[in-house]
Design a protein around this motif. Structure first.
Motif, PDB file in Angstrom:
ATOM      1  N   ARG A  16       0.850  -1.189   0.000  1.00 20.08           N
ATOM      2  CA  ARG A  16       0.000   0.000   0.000  1.00 20.08           C
ATOM      3  C   ARG A  16       0.881   1.233   0.000  1.00 20.08           C
ATOM      4  O   ARG A  16       2.108   1.134   0.166  1.00 20.08           O
ATOM      5  CB  ARG A  16      -0.936   0.021   1.205  1.00 20.08           C
ATOM      6  N   VAL A  17       0.270   2.391  -0.165  1.00 20.53           N
ATOM      7  CA  VAL A  17       1.031   3.630  -0.125  1.00 20.53           C
ATOM      8  C   VAL A  17       0.492   4.541   0.959  1.00 20.53           C
ATOM      9  O   VAL A  17      -0.681   4.475   1.333  1.00 20.53           O
ATOM     10  CB  VAL A  17       1.003   4.381  -1.480  1.00 20.53           C
ATOM     11  N   VAL A  18       1.371   5.368   1.475  1.00 18.28           N
ATOM     12  CA  VAL A  18       1.003   6.495   2.332  1.00 18.28           C
ATOM     13  C   VAL A  18       1.337   7.739   1.535  1.00 18.28           C
ATOM     14  O   VAL A  18       2.509   8.138   1.417  1.00 18.28           O
ATOM     15  CB  VAL A  18       1.764   6.463   3.663  1.00 18.28           C
ATOM     16  N   ARG A  19       0.313   8.320   0.940  1.00 20.18           N
ATOM     17  CA  ARG A  19       0.549   9.387  -0.022  1.00 20.18           C
ATOM     18  C   ARG A  19       1.222  10.626   0.560  1.00 20.18           C
ATOM     19  O   ARG A  19       2.162  11.146  -0.026  1.00 20.18           O
ATOM     20  CB  ARG A  19      -0.778   9.757  -0.699  1.00 20.18           C
ATOM     21  N   PRO A  20       0.783  11.144   1.713  1.00 24.13           N
ATOM     22  CA  PRO A  20       1.445  12.355   2.216  1.00 24.13           C
ATOM     23  C   PRO A  20       2.926  12.152   2.492  1.00 24.13           C
ATOM     24  O   PRO A  20       3.735  13.049   2.269  1.00 24.13           O
ATOM     25  CB  PRO A  20       0.672  12.654   3.514  1.00 24.13           C
TER      26      PRO A  20
END
Length: 699
Positions: free
Chosen positions: A381-385
């Motif tokens: 998954r990604v953590v966009r900020p």
């Protein structure tokens, strides 16, 4: 009281990683009681200060004693509130006596006042929070003079505009909320301003930056999500919240969906960010989720996550035999602390024991245990900020992040790379190098230009240009990328270090673009030098790619050593010169790997004329006295791509040196397509985003 330590289960048929047995509530209490019992033995005569053994902190002896009292008072408050006061009378008496002494202006072991030292503003929040939480058993039993003195001690917070614009905002909110509830001075404007600041720091998907720099770390969980929930339960907070609590809980719920994926199967939190000496405070947001009854993460999984984190350290003798928490990770290592930290500082770890404030009849204790995401399967998954790709692999139990957006720096600034923030990769199994040299020289998990003298460039503050998860025929693929003005820095001395990189005189080298393609335990790291500054000759430079650092009590084994042993057994000539100083053999086109504590860190050039080597560092890692890093070094050709396979897994799952892996690039105008053949034979194809065509997509 002795805690029965969690035991490990055998690997199951699917090969999932080791998992710790969960503690009963009584075992949680026993662990807390051991910390509290030890703390009381180090109290001053009037109990107003607690001085743990160890070298004096950067803020002096008096501040050390206040920290020791206030931070263990947090734990005492959890213990008393969870027991509803029953059986905790002696503990409450001890801390009441300490409060009487602490606010007595004539006592030798009085507390440092808020107008004497700024650190007292931090500790005041713990005092106020617990005085509210344990009101019937401590505050209400203080005599009138002591109550007046407590109010006077806390009162300087009102109107104080010198609080940093970080998680400190909550210290002022908590203290003034308590003051308001006991008839003390307070400012509605102060509280409104601080709550507004908190909202300014809120980012997407429940993440919050700790200030205006790109600061994403454990403070998101153990401060910026913990305080809003605990504050909302303070007396009178509902009247001040103005209906905001529902939004705070929505953000917490979303954050926890990511946070539970950042716990390794062995319970280790991510070894990233400052204040890592707080260790199992990383469990705090899971308990806060249980307190707030978030809808998306089950109680049984929240409890398991908190348990896994605390048990990870308990299994590794934290605290040690003397019952004292030291400045370090698994063992004392003073370099991991901030320059101002003292012997009482590590006790912010007790936030991870917040669960004992929940009484025995709270549903969290009866909820059926649910596995962590990494115990249930692979996760991507990604953590966009933050510009993170998270990759957790069930087979080895390791969580890794590829980082292209977090550097504890302000956008557009040119500063040194903080090894705790600005590296390309962090994990639950391998720690960054964090000694003085590591602040000056990016090595592990870096892409740096080296000049003729061997100086390495820094990348902070880089610009995020891509973070997403791609669904491909070959499976899901995490992609993140950034571009930076690579620069050398000449150090200026600094008295304090709060997480940001070093300051100094800057010399810009050029523009470097880096892309991370992440799949399972692997990262294919693509890099190119887009341009060089006038007067800088590419022929005088090298481009160095650093892999994962592993540390142990003995020097990690390297693939070079194993090859030499094979050559010696076969009486074959050695193909490369013996190592000198800190660098092992330099071998063009070959993979390099190191083995330590059952882990394997490997690197392999896939595109470009890369030569591999092993760099060793002593007393550079919180995880062991001897660290090693596999690196690949390339000649510099402006505009030409290089590609490097970087791997972190367990020794038994490491890719063999002859495993197939390859990268092919195709250019179509301004677009670049990359096809990767991974070591397991799977092929994926991706289109790269370049500066000016950012692709920060949904996960």
């Amino acid at each position: 009281m002795t805690v029965q330590q969690p035991t490990r289960s055998a690997r199951n048929a699917t090969g999932s990683a080791w998992a710790a047995r969960e503690w009963t509530r009584d075992e949680w209490l026993a662990y807390a009681d051991r910390l509290l019992d030890t703390a009381r033995t180090h109290a001053s005569p009037g109990a107003g200060r607690i001085h743990f053994p160890g070298a004096e902190g950067g803020y002096g002896h008096a501040v050390d004693g206040l920290e020791g009292f206030a931070r263990t008072f947090l734990l005492a408050g959890f213990r008393i509130a969870g027991a509803r006061g029953e059986g905790t009378e002696e503990l409450a008496d001890f801390y009441r006596r300490g409060i009487v002494t602490g606010v007595d202006p004539d006592a030798e072991d009085r507390w440092v006042r808020l107008d004497e030292h700024a650190q007292a503003k931090v500790e005041a929040a713990s005092l106020a929070l617990v005085l509210d939480m344990t009101r019937p058993w401590i505050w209400d039993r203080l005599d009138a003079l002591t109550q007046e003195r407590v109010i006077a001690y806390l009162a300087p917070v009102v109107g104080d505009a010198t609080y940093p614009k970080t998680n400190w905002l909550w210290f002022r909110v908590v203290v003034q909320t308590f003051l308001r509830s006991v008839g003390g001075p307070w400012s509605a404007e102060d509280i409104a301003d601080d709550l507004a600041l908190h909202d300014v720091l809120v980012r997407e998907d429940g993440w919050i930056s700790d200030g205006f720099e790109r600061s994403y770390d454990h403070y998101v969980g153990w401060a910026l999500h913990t305080y809003p929930v605990l504050w909302s339960r303070m007396q009178g907070a509902g009247e001040l919240a103005g209906g905001r609590t529902a939004d705070d809980l929505v953000r917490l719920d979303r954050f926890l969906q990511d946070a539970v994926t950042l716990v390794g199967a062995d319970g280790s939190p991510l070894v990233q960010g400052r204040s890592l000496i707080y260790r199992f405070a990383a469990a705090a947001p899971f308990w806060v989720g249980a307190i707030a009854e978030v809808p998306s993460v089950p109680l049984g999984q929240l409890r398991r996550a908190a348990n896994a984190v605390v048990a990870h350290f308990a299994e590794r003798t934290v605290p040690a035999a003397d019952g004292v928490l030291t400045m370090g990770w698994h063992h004392e290592w003073r370099e991991l602390a901030q320059s101002y930290s003292g012997p009482g500082s590590p006790y912010w770890a007790v936030k991870g024991l917040l669960g004992i404030s929940l009484p025995a009849d709270h549903p969290v204790w009866a909820a059926e245990s649910e596995p962590l995401p990494i115990e249930a399967g692979d996760d991507l998954r990604v953590v966009r900020p933050a510009g993170w790709v998270i990759s957790g692999t069930r087979a080895d139990g390791i969580v890794r992040i590829a980082n292209h957006g977090t550097d504890h720096a302000a956008a557009g600034s040119l500063v040194g790379d903080s090894p705790l923030y600005a590296r390309i990769g962090y994990s639950t199994a391998a720690g960054p190098l964090a000694n003085q040299l590591a602040w000056e020289e990016p090595l592990e998990q870096s892409v740096a230009l080296l000049d003729a003298a061997g100086r390495a460039t820094h990348r902070a503050a880089m610009d995020l240009i891509d973070v997403r998860v791609q669904d491909d025929e070959g499976g899901r693929l995490g992609i993140a990328a950034s571009v930076s003005r690579a620069h050398w820095i000449t150090l200026r001395p600094s008295a304090q270090r709060h997480g940001s990189g070093i300051d100094g005189d800057i010399e810009v080298a050029g523009v470097v673009e880096v892309h991370s393609l992440v799949r399972g335990p692997w990262e294919v790291r693509l890099a190119r030098v887009d341009s060089l500054e006038p007067g800088i000759d590419a022929a005088s430079l090298r481009l160095r790619v650093g892999g994962w650092a592993l540390a142990a009590h003995e020097a990690p084994r390297s693939s070079f050593e194993e090859r030499r042993q094979d050559e010696d057994r076969n009486a074959a000539p050695v193909s490369s010169p013996r190592p000198s100083s800190s660098t092992e053999d330099d071998e063009a086109g070959q993979s390099a790997s190191i083995i330590a504590n059952g882990l394997s860190s490997g690197i392999r050039p896939l595109l470009g004329h890369g030569a591999t080597s092993i760099e060793t560092r002593e007393d550079a890692s919180p995880l062991g006295p001897v660290a090693a890093v596999p690196v690949a070094t390339y000649p510099v050709q402006v505009g030409a791509w290089i590609a490097t396979l970087v791997e972190l897994t367990t020794e038994d799952l490491a890719s063999p040196a002859d495993a197939t892996a390859a990268v092919a690039l195709a250019a179509d105008g301004a677009q670049t397509t990359v096809t990767v053949t991974w070591p397991d034979g799977t092929a994926t194809t991706s289109r790269l985003a370049h500066p000016g065509t950012a692709s920060v997509a949904n996960r």
